[in-house]
Design a protein around this motif. Structure first.
Motif, PDB file in Angstrom:
ATOM      1  N   SER A  12       0.812  -1.506   0.341  1.00 52.86           N
ATOM      2  CA  SER A  12      -0.445  -0.124   0.154  1.00 52.86           C
ATOM      3  C   SER A  12       0.850   1.414   0.257  1.00 52.86           C
ATOM      4  O   SER A  12       0.722   2.463   0.140  1.00 52.86           O
ATOM      5  CB  SER A  12      -0.613  -0.492   1.155  1.00 52.86           C
ATOM      6  N   GLN A  13       2.332   1.366   0.132  1.00 55.44           N
ATOM      7  CA  GLN A  13       3.344   2.020   0.219  1.00 55.44           C
ATOM      8  C   GLN A  13       4.253   2.066  -1.054  1.00 55.44           C
ATOM      9  O   GLN A  13       4.954   1.557  -1.153  1.00 55.44           O
ATOM     10  CB  GLN A  13       4.305   2.403   2.174  1.00 55.44           C
ATOM     11  N   GLU A  14       3.752   3.386  -2.233  1.00 52.23           N
ATOM     12  CA  GLU A  14       4.054   3.469  -3.384  1.00 52.23           C
ATOM     13  C   GLU A  14       4.641   5.417  -3.424  1.00 52.23           C
ATOM     14  O   GLU A  14       4.619   6.022  -2.374  1.00 52.23           O
ATOM     15  CB  GLU A  14       3.430   3.427  -4.137  1.00 52.23           C
ATOM     16  N   ARG A  15       5.744   4.987  -4.410  1.00 47.12           N
ATOM     17  CA  ARG A  15       5.871   6.147  -4.824  1.00 47.12           C
ATOM     18  C   ARG A  15       4.819   7.434  -5.222  1.00 47.12           C
ATOM     19  O   ARG A  15       4.174   6.399  -5.854  1.00 47.12           O
ATOM     20  CB  ARG A  15       6.998   6.487  -6.077  1.00 47.12           C
ATOM     21  N   LEU A  53      -2.495   8.499 -12.124  1.00 47.46           N
ATOM     22  CA  LEU A  53      -2.668   7.760 -10.514  1.00 47.46           C
ATOM     23  C   LEU A  53      -3.294   6.902 -10.793  1.00 47.46           C
ATOM     24  O   LEU A  53      -3.317   5.564  -9.802  1.00 47.46           O
ATOM     25  CB  LEU A  53      -3.593   8.983  -9.557  1.00 47.46           C
ATOM     26  N   ARG A  54      -3.302   6.315 -12.079  1.00 46.37           N
ATOM     27  CA  ARG A  54      -3.865   4.599 -12.140  1.00 46.37           C
ATOM     28  C   ARG A  54      -5.035   4.466 -11.791  1.00 46.37           C
ATOM     29  O   ARG A  54      -5.461   3.358 -11.238  1.00 46.37           O
ATOM     30  CB  ARG A  54      -2.705   3.552 -11.927  1.00 46.37           C
ATOM     31  N   LEU A  55      -6.310   5.210 -12.591  1.00 41.85           N
ATOM     32  CA  LEU A  55      -8.283   5.600 -12.067  1.00 41.85           C
ATOM     33  C   LEU A  55      -8.044   5.078 -13.189  1.00 41.85           C
ATOM     34  O   LEU A  55      -7.724   6.133 -14.363  1.00 41.85           O
ATOM     35  CB  LEU A  55      -7.883   6.242 -11.306  1.00 41.85           C
ATOM     36  N   SER A  56      -9.366   5.509 -13.607  1.00 43.63           N
ATOM     37  CA  SER A  56     -10.179   5.627 -14.221  1.00 43.63           C
ATOM     38  C   SER A  56     -10.399   6.922 -14.321  1.00 43.63           C
ATOM     39  O   SER A  56     -10.067   7.746 -12.971  1.00 43.63           O
ATOM     40  CB  SER A  56     -11.657   4.516 -14.711  1.00 43.63           C
ATOM     41  N   LEU A  63     -13.679   9.629  -6.016  1.00 43.09           N
ATOM     42  CA  LEU A  63     -12.690   9.561  -4.965  1.00 43.09           C
ATOM     43  C   LEU A  63     -13.317  10.572  -4.212  1.00 43.09           C
ATOM     44  O   LEU A  63     -13.427  11.682  -4.103  1.00 43.09           O
ATOM     45  CB  LEU A  63     -11.822   9.914  -5.566  1.00 43.09           C
ATOM     46  N   GLU A  64     -13.053  10.249  -2.758  1.00 43.12           N
ATOM     47  CA  GLU A  64     -13.074  11.186  -1.397  1.00 43.12           C
ATOM     48  C   GLU A  64     -12.311  11.325  -1.606  1.00 43.12           C
ATOM     49  O   GLU A  64     -10.833  11.307  -1.613  1.00 43.12           O
ATOM     50  CB  GLU A  64     -13.382  10.256  -0.064  1.00 43.12           C
ATOM     51  N   PRO A  65     -11.909  12.965  -0.789  1.00 43.78           N
ATOM     52  CA  PRO A  65     -10.992  13.903  -0.724  1.00 43.78           C
ATOM     53  C   PRO A  65      -9.633  12.849   0.070  1.00 43.78           C
ATOM     54  O   PRO A  65      -8.613  13.492  -0.512  1.00 43.78           O
ATOM     55  CB  PRO A  65     -11.552  14.718  -0.715  1.00 43.78           C
ATOM     56  N   ALA A  66     -10.785  12.349   1.184  1.00 40.70           N
ATOM     57  CA  ALA A  66      -9.062  11.898   1.815  1.00 40.70           C
ATOM     58  C   ALA A  66      -8.547  10.819   0.781  1.00 40.70           C
ATOM     59  O   ALA A  66      -6.934  10.689   1.655  1.00 40.70           O
ATOM     60  CB  ALA A  66      -9.666  11.253   3.036  1.00 40.70           C
ATOM     61  N   ALA A  67      -9.461  10.007   0.821  1.00 37.25           N
ATOM     62  CA  ALA A  67      -8.679   8.746  -0.789  1.00 37.25           C
ATOM     63  C   ALA A  67      -7.652   9.472  -1.216  1.00 37.25           C
ATOM     64  O   ALA A  67      -6.171   8.117  -1.571  1.00 37.25           O
ATOM     65  CB  ALA A  67      -9.611   7.921  -0.777  1.00 37.25           C
ATOM     66  N   ASP A  75      -0.312   6.144  -0.723  1.00 34.11           N
ATOM     67  CA  ASP A  75      -0.596   5.326  -0.470  1.00 34.11           C
ATOM     68  C   ASP A  75      -1.999   4.880  -0.862  1.00 34.11           C
ATOM     69  O   ASP A  75      -2.802   5.505  -1.105  1.00 34.11           O
ATOM     70  CB  ASP A  75      -0.943   5.472   1.578  1.00 34.11           C
ATOM     71  N   ARG A  76      -2.076   3.668  -1.321  1.00 34.31           N
ATOM     72  CA  ARG A  76      -2.872   2.894  -2.252  1.00 34.31           C
ATOM     73  C   ARG A  76      -4.125   2.347  -1.464  1.00 34.31           C
ATOM     74  O   ARG A  76      -5.389   2.137  -2.311  1.00 34.31           O
ATOM     75  CB  ARG A  76      -2.949   2.287  -3.768  1.00 34.31           C
ATOM     76  N   SER A  77      -4.475   1.858  -0.090  1.00 36.25           N
ATOM     77  CA  SER A  77      -5.037   1.273   0.305  1.00 36.25           C
ATOM     78  C   SER A  77      -6.906   1.820   0.398  1.00 36.25           C
ATOM     79  O   SER A  77      -7.328   0.767   0.069  1.00 36.25           O
ATOM     80  CB  SER A  77      -4.630   1.027   1.970  1.00 36.25           C
TER      81      SER A  77
END
Length: 173
Positions: A12-15, A53-56, A63-67, A75-77
């Protein structure tokens, strides 16, 4: 193995995906924050930001602002959990969301002053800038296209017109 799935199963931790990660302004709307985030990183559109961000695109705009903040800092979790939920209900969500519009309104004087895009500009009944007491604008003064959150740069229309130089009408009596 599906590369999208593999991304979510990695640590879950990446650059961080973006070099510049300014915080969202206290009163800044989420779509306006995404526009500013793209602009400061030199990205040309919402799809470019989503891919970075590797999202659609749909995953990013819902997405929620916190996420998003977690994702911006590696943190991708939370984002991964959101993406799994999003994929399960994508078609229903996009068909029923009334606030999924890309149209917005702006105050050119606020942009000239360097202010962020506040949430109240996106509310349907907002027609007056609370700071300058002038009408907010919803169309480019050059090409007359609706102003969209999907524009490539926060201060410029797709036609190249600078929103900071647009004229505004005085507040109606």
């Amino acid at each position: 193995m599906n590369p999208r799935t593999a991304t979510n199963t990695v640590s879950s931790q990446e650059r961080p995906a973006l070099l510049l990660r300014p915080p969202q302004g206290e009163d800044e709307s989420f779509p306006a924050y995404l526009t500013r985030l793209r602009t400061v990183n030199g990205l040309t559109g919402i799809l470019t930001l989503a891919r970075r961000l590797r999202l659609s695109e749909g995953e990013l705009v819902t997405l929620e602002p916190a996420a998003l903040q977690g994702l911006l800092h590696g943190d991708r979790s939370q984002a991964a959990a959101h993406c799994r939920r999003y994929r399960r209900r994508t078609s229903q969500l996009l068909r029923t969301r009334a606030d999924n519009s890309t149209a917005t309104r702006i105050c050119p004087l606020c942009f000239r002053d360097g202010r962020l895009h506040p949430m109240h500009w996106d509310r349907p009944l907002t027609i007056i800038c609370a700071v300058h007491q002038l009408c907010v604008i919803g169309r480019c003064s050059e090409c007359r296209r609706p102003i969209s959150h999907r524009r490539a740069h926060m201060y410029f229309c797709v036609c190249g017109a600078d929103f900071r130089k647009c004229s505004q009408s005085p507040k109606p009596l």
